[in-house]
Write a protein that holds these residues in place. Structure first.
Motif, PDB file in Angstrom:
ATOM      1  N   TRP A  33      -7.162  -3.750  -2.970  1.00 44.34           N
ATOM      2  CA  TRP A  33      -6.615  -3.832  -1.617  1.00 44.34           C
ATOM      3  C   TRP A  33      -7.612  -4.500  -0.666  1.00 44.34           C
ATOM      4  CZ3 TRP A  33      -5.201   2.035  -1.063  1.00 44.34           C
ATOM      5  CH2 TRP A  33      -4.178   2.364  -1.965  1.00 44.34           C
ATOM      6  N   PRO A  34      -7.152  -5.423   0.165  1.00 45.03           N
ATOM      7  CA  PRO A  34      -8.051  -6.092   1.112  1.00 45.03           C
ATOM      8  C   PRO A  34      -8.825  -5.117   2.010  1.00 45.03           C
ATOM      9  CG  PRO A  34      -5.984  -7.271   0.989  1.00 45.03           C
ATOM     10  CD  PRO A  34      -5.798  -5.995   0.198  1.00 45.03           C
ATOM     11  N   ASP A  35      -8.172  -4.050   2.473  1.00 42.73           N
ATOM     12  CA  ASP A  35      -8.878  -3.072   3.315  1.00 42.73           C
ATOM     13  C   ASP A  35     -10.027  -2.411   2.560  1.00 42.73           C
ATOM     14  OD1 ASP A  35      -7.449  -3.520   5.612  1.00 42.73           O
ATOM     15  OD2 ASP A  35      -6.229  -1.698   5.465  1.00 42.73           O
ATOM     16  N   GLU A  75     -17.553   7.159   2.684  1.00 43.19           N
ATOM     17  CA  GLU A  75     -16.928   8.483   2.784  1.00 43.19           C
ATOM     18  C   GLU A  75     -16.257   8.669   4.149  1.00 43.19           C
ATOM     19  OE1 GLU A  75     -18.006  13.146   1.885  1.00 43.19           O
ATOM     20  OE2 GLU A  75     -19.615  11.671   1.918  1.00 43.19           O
ATOM     21  N   ALA A  76     -16.856   8.116   5.184  1.00 40.59           N
ATOM     22  CA  ALA A  76     -16.326   8.271   6.542  1.00 40.59           C
ATOM     23  C   ALA A  76     -15.249   7.242   6.888  1.00 40.59           C
ATOM     24  CB  ALA A  76     -17.469   8.169   7.550  1.00 40.59           C
ATOM     25  N   ASP A  77     -15.161   6.172   6.102  1.00 42.48           N
ATOM     26  CA  ASP A  77     -14.234   5.088   6.407  1.00 42.48           C
ATOM     27  C   ASP A  77     -12.820   5.464   5.959  1.00 42.48           C
ATOM     28  OD1 ASP A  77     -12.735   2.640   6.411  1.00 42.48           O
ATOM     29  OD2 ASP A  77     -14.631   1.528   6.343  1.00 42.48           O
ATOM     30  N   PRO A  78     -11.859   5.518   6.876  1.00 50.21           N
ATOM     31  CA  PRO A  78     -10.498   5.925   6.495  1.00 50.21           C
ATOM     32  C   PRO A  78      -9.826   4.962   5.517  1.00 50.21           C
ATOM     33  CG  PRO A  78     -10.547   5.138   8.767  1.00 50.21           C
ATOM     34  CD  PRO A  78     -11.973   5.201   8.296  1.00 50.21           C
ATOM     35  N   ARG A  79     -10.326   3.747   5.420  1.00 50.69           N
ATOM     36  CA  ARG A  79      -9.728   2.780   4.491  1.00 50.69           C
ATOM     37  C   ARG A  79      -9.979   3.150   3.032  1.00 50.69           C
ATOM     38  NH1 ARG A  79     -12.394  -2.515   7.099  1.00 50.69           N
ATOM     39  NH2 ARG A  79     -14.173  -1.102   6.939  1.00 50.69           N
ATOM     40  N   THR A  80     -11.006   3.938   2.762  1.00 52.05           N
ATOM     41  CA  THR A  80     -11.367   4.223   1.369  1.00 52.05           C
ATOM     42  C   THR A  80     -10.619   5.421   0.788  1.00 52.05           C
ATOM     43  OG1 THR A  80     -13.220   5.672   1.944  1.00 52.05           O
ATOM     44  CG2 THR A  80     -13.672   3.317   1.731  1.00 52.05           C
ATOM     45  N   ALA A  81     -10.201   6.347   1.592  1.00 51.80           N
ATOM     46  CA  ALA A  81      -9.615   7.593   1.089  1.00 51.80           C
ATOM     47  C   ALA A  81      -8.366   7.353   0.240  1.00 51.80           C
ATOM     48  CB  ALA A  81      -9.303   8.546   2.240  1.00 51.80           C
ATOM     49  N   ALA A  82      -7.472   6.503   0.694  1.00 54.89           N
ATOM     50  CA  ALA A  82      -6.234   6.262  -0.049  1.00 54.89           C
ATOM     51  C   ALA A  82      -6.524   5.580  -1.384  1.00 54.89           C
ATOM     52  CB  ALA A  82      -5.265   5.418   0.781  1.00 54.89           C
ATOM     53  N   TRP A  83      -7.417   4.592  -1.389  1.00 58.24           N
ATOM     54  CA  TRP A  83      -7.768   3.901  -2.636  1.00 58.24           C
ATOM     55  C   TRP A  83      -8.398   4.882  -3.628  1.00 58.24           C
ATOM     56  CZ3 TRP A  83      -6.924  -0.474  -5.242  1.00 58.24           C
ATOM     57  CH2 TRP A  83      -7.761  -0.774  -6.319  1.00 58.24           C
ATOM     58  N   GLU A  84      -9.357   5.668  -3.163  1.00 57.49           N
ATOM     59  CA  GLU A  84     -10.026   6.595  -4.063  1.00 57.49           C
ATOM     60  C   GLU A  84      -9.077   7.679  -4.568  1.00 57.49           C
ATOM     61  OE1 GLU A  84     -13.815   7.861  -2.605  1.00 57.49           O
ATOM     62  OE2 GLU A  84     -14.649   5.858  -2.898  1.00 57.49           O
ATOM     63  N   ALA A  85      -8.137   8.093  -3.747  1.00 61.74           N
ATOM     64  CA  ALA A  85      -7.139   9.074  -4.200  1.00 61.74           C
ATOM     65  C   ALA A  85      -6.271   8.469  -5.301  1.00 61.74           C
ATOM     66  CB  ALA A  85      -6.278   9.526  -3.030  1.00 61.74           C
ATOM     67  N   GLU A  86      -5.926   7.204  -5.173  1.00 65.58           N
ATOM     68  CA  GLU A  86      -5.128   6.542  -6.205  1.00 65.58           C
ATOM     69  C   GLU A  86      -5.932   6.303  -7.477  1.00 65.58           C
ATOM     70  OE1 GLU A  86      -2.349   3.641  -5.847  1.00 65.58           O
ATOM     71  OE2 GLU A  86      -1.456   4.446  -4.025  1.00 65.58           O
ATOM     72  N   MET A  87      -7.218   6.090  -7.363  1.00 71.05           N
ATOM     73  CA  MET A  87      -8.051   5.804  -8.528  1.00 71.05           C
ATOM     74  C   MET A  87      -8.511   7.064  -9.256  1.00 71.05           C
ATOM     75  SD  MET A  87      -8.179   2.582  -8.949  1.00 71.05           S
ATOM     76  CE  MET A  87      -6.496   2.542  -8.325  1.00 71.05           C
ATOM     77  N   ALA A  88      -8.644   8.178  -8.567  1.00 72.18           N
ATOM     78  CA  ALA A  88      -9.183   9.402  -9.167  1.00 72.18           C
ATOM     79  C   ALA A  88      -8.494   9.808 -10.470  1.00 72.18           C
ATOM     80  CB  ALA A  88      -9.158  10.542  -8.154  1.00 72.18           C
ATOM     81  N   PRO A  89      -7.162   9.738 -10.592  1.00 75.20           N
ATOM     82  CA  PRO A  89      -6.527  10.156 -11.846  1.00 75.20           C
ATOM     83  C   PRO A  89      -6.856   9.279 -13.062  1.00 75.20           C
ATOM     84  CG  PRO A  89      -4.924  10.107 -10.059  1.00 75.20           C
ATOM     85  CD  PRO A  89      -6.167   9.459  -9.553  1.00 75.20           C
ATOM     86  N   PHE A  90      -7.441   8.116 -12.846  1.00 76.78           N
ATOM     87  CA  PHE A  90      -7.813   7.254 -13.958  1.00 76.78           C
ATOM     88  C   PHE A  90      -9.044   7.762 -14.701  1.00 76.78           C
ATOM     89  CE2 PHE A  90      -5.259   4.310 -11.503  1.00 76.78           C
ATOM     90  CZ  PHE A  90      -4.622   3.550 -12.475  1.00 76.78           C
ATOM     91  N   PHE A  91      -9.824   8.628 -14.053  1.00 74.62           N
ATOM     92  CA  PHE A  91     -11.116   9.032 -14.608  1.00 74.62           C
ATOM     93  C   PHE A  91     -11.044  10.374 -15.313  1.00 74.62           C
ATOM     94  CE2 PHE A  91     -12.016   6.200 -11.037  1.00 74.62           C
ATOM     95  CZ  PHE A  91     -12.676   5.197 -11.727  1.00 74.62           C
ATOM     96  N   VAL A  92     -11.801  10.464 -16.405  1.00 75.81           N
ATOM     97  CA  VAL A  92     -11.891  11.677 -17.201  1.00 75.81           C
ATOM     98  C   VAL A  92     -13.082  12.490 -16.699  1.00 75.81           C
ATOM     99  CG1 VAL A  92     -12.268  12.550 -19.546  1.00 75.81           C
ATOM    100  CG2 VAL A  92     -10.941  10.448 -19.182  1.00 75.81           C
ATOM    101  N   ALA A  93     -12.878  13.783 -16.542  1.00 77.75           N
ATOM    102  CA  ALA A  93     -13.961  14.716 -16.203  1.00 77.75           C
ATOM    103  C   ALA A  93     -14.752  14.279 -14.977  1.00 77.75           C
ATOM    104  CB  ALA A  93     -14.893  14.916 -17.392  1.00 77.75           C
ATOM    105  N   LEU A  94     -14.052  14.026 -13.907  1.00 79.35           N
ATOM    106  CA  LEU A  94     -14.712  13.630 -12.668  1.00 79.35           C
ATOM    107  C   LEU A  94     -14.417  14.662 -11.600  1.00 79.35           C
ATOM    108  CD1 LEU A  94     -16.249  11.481 -10.994  1.00 79.35           C
ATOM    109  CD2 LEU A  94     -14.032  10.508 -10.445  1.00 79.35           C
TER     110      LEU A  94
END
Length: 126
Positions: A33-35, A75-94
């Protein structure tokens, strides 16, 4: 008193991507995502790369002048929260956000640093 530019901190980290989702992970990162790209840039990270092995081992690398400040900015940037929430399920044991929870790998060798030391020693001997 001169203020020399602060040396870049090189950061390497490791995560494990769910092997069943590798193709989807690659697709998502083919066009981040560009943001999110702008948020990473604004955090001070540069030369950022991800490397993915066929078994899901993910190695990331970037450079920054202050990794703690870079992490805090993301962590403080609101642009990152949505991306990281979408990416989190891709990772094992995180635990937690991918950017915050990835174990760092200590650097044990850097060619340019050793060459610079070698050159400095040679100059000192002259």
């Amino acid at each position: 008193m001169s203020t020399a530019p602060r040396a870049a901190e090189r950061v390497c980290f490791q995560l494990q991507v769910d092997a069943a989702r590798l193709d989807e992970y690659r697709e998502r990162h083919a066009a981040v995502w560009p943001d999110m790209l702008r948020a990473i840039e604004a955090s001070g990270r540069r030369n950022y790369s991800l490397f993915l092995r066929e078994d899901g081992l993910l190695i990331g690398y970037y450079e920054t002048h202050d990794d703690a400040a870079s992490q805090a900015a993301l962590e403080a940037d609101p642009r990152t929260a949505a991306w990281e929430a979408e990416m989190a399920p891709f990772f094992v044991a995180l635990d937690g956000r991918p950017d915050q929870g990835a174990p760092r790998l200590p650097e044990v060798f850097h060619l340019e640093d050793q060459l610079a030391a070698l050159d400095a020693d040679a100059d000192a001997e002259r």
